[in-house]
Design a protein around this motif. Structure first.
Motif, PDB file in Angstrom:
ATOM      1  N   ALA A   1       4.206   9.771   2.702  1.00 28.91           N
ATOM      2  CA  ALA A   1       3.863   9.706   4.123  1.00 28.91           C
ATOM      3  C   ALA A   1       4.494   8.476   4.780  1.00 28.91           C
ATOM      4  O   ALA A   1       5.006   8.554   5.908  1.00 28.91           O
ATOM      5  CB  ALA A   1       2.344   9.680   4.293  1.00 28.91           C
ATOM      6  N   LEU A   2       4.475   7.345   4.077  1.00 33.41           N
ATOM      7  CA  LEU A   2       5.126   6.141   4.604  1.00 33.41           C
ATOM      8  C   LEU A   2       6.625   6.362   4.760  1.00 33.41           C
ATOM      9  O   LEU A   2       7.228   5.958   5.763  1.00 33.41           O
ATOM     10  CB  LEU A   2       4.863   4.957   3.669  1.00 33.41           C
ATOM     11  N   ALA A   3       7.233   7.029   3.763  1.00 31.67           N
ATOM     12  CA  ALA A   3       8.668   7.308   3.835  1.00 31.67           C
ATOM     13  C   ALA A   3       8.983   8.226   5.010  1.00 31.67           C
ATOM     14  O   ALA A   3       9.987   8.028   5.705  1.00 31.67           O
ATOM     15  CB  ALA A   3       9.139   7.940   2.523  1.00 31.67           C
TER      16      ALA A   3
ATOM     17  N   ILE B   1      14.963   3.363  -0.165  1.00 32.09           N
ATOM     18  CA  ILE B   1      14.984   3.235  -1.623  1.00 32.09           C
ATOM     19  C   ILE B   1      15.319   1.805  -2.031  1.00 32.09           C
ATOM     20  O   ILE B   1      14.667   1.224  -2.910  1.00 32.09           O
ATOM     21  CB  ILE B   1      15.999   4.217  -2.236  1.00 32.09           C
ATOM     22  N   PHE B   2      16.329   1.224  -1.387  1.00 31.56           N
ATOM     23  CA  PHE B   2      16.749  -0.140  -1.731  1.00 31.56           C
ATOM     24  C   PHE B   2      15.636  -1.152  -1.473  1.00 31.56           C
ATOM     25  O   PHE B   2      15.304  -1.966  -2.352  1.00 31.56           O
ATOM     26  CB  PHE B   2      17.988  -0.529  -0.927  1.00 31.56           C
ATOM     27  N   LEU B   3      15.035  -1.101  -0.290  1.00 30.90           N
ATOM     28  CA  LEU B   3      14.010  -2.087   0.050  1.00 30.90           C
ATOM     29  C   LEU B   3      12.749  -1.882  -0.787  1.00 30.90           C
ATOM     30  O   LEU B   3      12.134  -2.856  -1.239  1.00 30.90           O
ATOM     31  CB  LEU B   3      13.696  -2.005   1.540  1.00 30.90           C
ATOM     32  N   ARG B   4      12.366  -0.627  -0.996  1.00 30.81           N
ATOM     33  CA  ARG B   4      11.168  -0.370  -1.805  1.00 30.81           C
ATOM     34  C   ARG B   4      11.327  -0.936  -3.205  1.00 30.81           C
ATOM     35  O   ARG B   4      10.426  -1.608  -3.724  1.00 30.81           O
ATOM     36  CB  ARG B   4      10.889   1.137  -1.884  1.00 30.81           C
TER      37      ARG B   4
ATOM     38  N   PHE C   1       7.219  -1.494   4.587  1.00 28.18           N
ATOM     39  CA  PHE C   1       8.093  -1.560   3.412  1.00 28.18           C
ATOM     40  C   PHE C   1       7.372  -2.214   2.229  1.00 28.18           C
ATOM     41  O   PHE C   1       7.538  -1.790   1.083  1.00 28.18           O
ATOM     42  CB  PHE C   1       9.374  -2.324   3.745  1.00 28.18           C
ATOM     43  N   ILE C   2       6.577  -3.235   2.513  1.00 28.55           N
ATOM     44  CA  ILE C   2       5.787  -3.861   1.443  1.00 28.55           C
ATOM     45  C   ILE C   2       4.785  -2.854   0.894  1.00 28.55           C
ATOM     46  O   ILE C   2       4.586  -2.737  -0.321  1.00 28.55           O
ATOM     47  CB  ILE C   2       5.076  -5.124   1.963  1.00 28.55           C
ATOM     48  N   ALA C   3       4.168  -2.096   1.799  1.00 25.70           N
ATOM     49  CA  ALA C   3       3.172  -1.105   1.383  1.00 25.70           C
ATOM     50  C   ALA C   3       3.802  -0.001   0.540  1.00 25.70           C
ATOM     51  O   ALA C   3       3.240   0.405  -0.488  1.00 25.70           O
ATOM     52  CB  ALA C   3       2.491  -0.499   2.610  1.00 25.70           C
ATOM     53  N   ILE C   4       4.977   0.483   0.938  1.00 29.37           N
ATOM     54  CA  ILE C   4       5.598   1.577   0.197  1.00 29.37           C
ATOM     55  C   ILE C   4       6.042   1.102  -1.194  1.00 29.37           C
ATOM     56  O   ILE C   4       6.004   1.865  -2.162  1.00 29.37           O
ATOM     57  CB  ILE C   4       6.787   2.188   0.984  1.00 29.37           C
TER      58      ILE C   4
ATOM     59  N   GLY D   1       4.123   2.987  -4.198  1.00 29.54           N
ATOM     60  CA  GLY D   1       5.052   3.753  -5.028  1.00 29.54           C
ATOM     61  C   GLY D   1       5.033   3.298  -6.473  1.00 29.54           C
ATOM     62  O   GLY D   1       4.910   4.105  -7.399  1.00 29.54           O
ATOM     63  N   THR D   2       5.114   1.987  -6.677  1.00 28.72           N
ATOM     64  CA  THR D   2       5.105   1.440  -8.035  1.00 28.72           C
ATOM     65  C   THR D   2       3.743   1.655  -8.702  1.00 28.72           C
ATOM     66  O   THR D   2       3.668   2.034  -9.872  1.00 28.72           O
ATOM     67  CB  THR D   2       5.436  -0.056  -8.005  1.00 28.72           C
ATOM     68  N   SER D   3       2.672   1.424  -7.952  1.00 28.44           N
ATOM     69  CA  SER D   3       1.325   1.594  -8.515  1.00 28.44           C
ATOM     70  C   SER D   3       1.068   3.054  -8.888  1.00 28.44           C
ATOM     71  O   SER D   3       0.493   3.350  -9.935  1.00 28.44           O
ATOM     72  CB  SER D   3       0.272   1.130  -7.512  1.00 28.44           C
TER      73      SER D   3
END
Length: 290
Positions: free
Chosen positions: A28-30, A43-46, A213-216, A220-222
């Protein structure tokens, strides 16, 4: 059976559901960020934001050895596949409903079964029937030849095929590597490879999007970590069906933020795909036990 297994399975189900929910928030963030940025930049920033945390987590859990791999080339190959899948999926959710794209992407297990029958092991007729029924569900959603057909609806299907290749390529990884090493290399190789092209697509980052971007990066990682851990602590056939809870989250998020309401045929097609996928999961368990 291990006396602790029921408790482990419950833990795995909870981890799976939480991880799936986080990945749906990631999508949803994306979808929101795609209004201003390209998939490559997202993708790069995430991954560049997540990379230091992934490295620290690998070191904390398994020591400095967690940053080493005997099959770096395989990690890079899998990342190329993963980036291709992500670009296609981000593009699809930007151009169509979140729930519809998610439902179509769930044909990945069907592709895995079909590809496995050619490259790895023979697949019985029951699973082949399930695969064909599942693809019937795709046709119900996509509706080729109908006035409502849109070529973009083929993107989630292509994403599913690419994701199936990614899952099957996991057989090439070193089985001795921990999940923390795998997560580190996914962040590392994704950052490196996307950096090679991001300059061409770069758009100045708006101040109000920094937090997104910080949230995604976090969700995503979590989400990936929780899902990976779910498969480690519980039986795969027990937790895998709960991946389909993503359809509930995708529908809810799409409705809440964008007012998207899938039509009846989309729900019917999603039910067919889900049923086929769950049948294949349990059929593979039964074959493995026989």
């Amino acid at each position: 059976m291990n006396a602790q297994q029921p408790q482990h399975n419950l833990t795995g189900i909870i981890l799976m559901c939480a991880g799936v929910a986080l990945l749906c928030v990631n999508d949803a963030l994306a979808k929101g960020l795609m209004d201003h940025y390209s998939p490559i930049q997202i993708i790069f920033l995430r991954n560049s934001i997540a990379l230091p945390f992934a490295a620290l987590l690998a070191i904390k859990m398994v020591g400095l050895g967690g940053l080493r791999s005997n099959r770096v080339g395989v990690h890079f190959m899998r990342t190329v596949i993963w980036i291709a899948a992500t670009i296609m999926f981000f593009t699809s959710i930007h151009l169509m409903g979140l729930a519809e794209a998610t439902a179509l992407a769930f044909v990945a297990p069907l592709f895995i079964t079909a590809i496995s029958s050619v490259l790895i092991a023979r697949v019985g007729w029951r699973r082949w029937v399930a695969v064909m029924v599942g693809f019937l569900g795709v046709l119900v959603i996509v509706r080729p030849g109908a006035a409502t057909f849109e070529p973009v609806s083929l993107l989630p299907v292509a994403t599913a095929f690419t994701y199936a290749l990614l899952m099957l390529s996991a057989r090439l990884l070193d089985p001795r590597e921990s999940m923390w090493t795998l997560l580190f290399y996914l962040s590392f190789t994704s950052t490196l490879l996307s950096a090679c092209a991001v300059w061409y697509f770069w758009t100045p980052i708006r101040a109000e999007d920094i937090g997104l971007f910080i949230a995604i990066a976090f969700v995503g990682t979590s989400g990936m970590t929780l899902i990976t851990q779910a498969f480690r602590v519980a039986d795969a056939p027990t937790v895998a069906p709960f991946d389909y809870t993503a359809l509930v989250w995708a529908t809810g998020l799409g409705w809440f933020f964008w007012g998207e309401t899938p039509d009846l045929l989309t729900f019917v097609g999603a039910a067919i795909i889900t049923g086929s996928g769950i049948f294949i999961i349990f059929r593979e368990k039964r074959v493995a036990e026989s």
